[in-house]
Design an enzyme around this catalytic site. Structure first.
Site, short mmCIF file in Angstrom:
data_model
loop_
_atom_site.label_atom_id
_atom_site.label_comp_id
_atom_site.label_asym_id
_atom_site.label_seq_id
_atom_site.Cartn_x
_atom_site.Cartn_y
_atom_site.Cartn_z
N LYS A 57 0.84 -1.19 0.00
CA LYS A 57 0.00 0.00 0.00
C LYS A 57 0.88 1.24 0.00
CE LYS A 57 -4.45 0.42 2.31
NZ LYS A 57 -5.10 0.32 3.63
O1 G3P Z 1 -7.98 1.08 5.56
C1 G3P Z 1 -8.35 2.27 4.98
C2 G3P Z 1 -9.72 2.78 5.38
O2 G3P Z 1 -10.68 1.77 5.21
C3 G3P Z 1 -9.79 3.49 6.71
O3 G3P Z 1 -11.10 3.78 7.07
O4 G3P Z 1 -12.70 4.35 8.89
O5 G3P Z 1 -10.29 5.02 9.10
O6 G3P Z 1 -11.77 6.17 7.48
P1 G3P Z 1 -11.46 4.90 8.19
#
Ligand code: G3P
Length: 215
Positions: A84
């Site tokens: 990533k």
């Molecule tokens: O892993 C990346 C993403 O899904 C993070 O989500 O909930 O931290 O905005 P969030």
């Protein structure tokens, strides 16, 4: 549309994998940090042994050389590891270099379709638009999936998969599929919520009551 789990928690991954719904797992530095005291390599390898699909491990360098170095190291841990990198020009350079070595990348922190197009052109295997974080700004996050999907469909050379990330509730999952996402990566709680319905519970209770009371 495939379902990935967005977590580094082994118990959650083991449980969701037993439901037969998991096609991969995404992690990020925040999710890894939540699992106090775990060794990064060890947890990624353990996840890769539990789930037979792409497992995203995020780089933390800000420059392309550093990302490539980390990416080469991560990819050696297990054949299913996806590297990533962020949606920056340094990230693009890293994707381009890693793709030459047949190392697949997930370009993360994508917030507009232009970033998604650039990532695909550089050779990204996956693009990760962050739906929930766009919603948080008062803009419809799902329109980002629709735009990326339209841009990618228009170009037959692009095979980059659209992964809806930052999923906050079950409706996000369904809308992502309808908008053209190939994958949704979901917190464990959202996958659990997806299977809950009061009419299912009430139906089970009714069936059991009728079964027990049969003549
Ligand atoms: O892993 C990346 C993403 O899904 C993070 O989500 O909930 O931290 O905005 P969030």
């Amino acid at each position: 549309m495939q379902l990935y789990l967005d977590t580094a928690n082994i118990n959650e991954i083991r449980e969701a994998a037993s439901w037969g719904v998991l096609s991969g797992v995404t992690t990020n530095p925040t999710l890894i940090a939540k699992e106090k005291g775990v060794d990064f390599r060890q947890v990624i390898t353990e996840i890769a042994e539990l789930v037979n699909g792409p497992i995203s491990a995020e780089t933390v360098s800000l420059d392309a050389d550093g990302m490539v170095k980390e990416g080469v190291e991560y990819a050696a841990w297990h054949p299913n590891v996806i590297v990533k990198v962020p949606s920056t020009t340094e990230g693009l350079k890293a994707v381009y270099e890693l793709a030459k070595k047949d190392i697949r990348c997930n370009v993360t922190l994508c917030f507009n379709a232009a970033q998604a197009l650039m990532a695909a052109r550089a050779g990204a295997f996956i693009i990760s638009p962050f739906i929930g974080r766009v919603d948080d700004t008062g803009v419809d996050g799902m329109s980002l999936i629709r735009e990326i999907s339209a841009v990618y469909r228009q170009d037959p050379e692009i095979s980059t998969k659209i992964l809806a990330a930052s999923i906050r509730h079950p409706r996000h999952i369904i809308d992502s599929a309808i908008a053209g996402a190939d994958i949704a990566t979901c917190p464990f709680k959202v996958l659990q919520q997806s299977m809950r319905h009061p009419l299912t519970d009430r139906g089970i209770e009714q069936f059991l009551a009728d079964w027990r009371g049969r003549a």
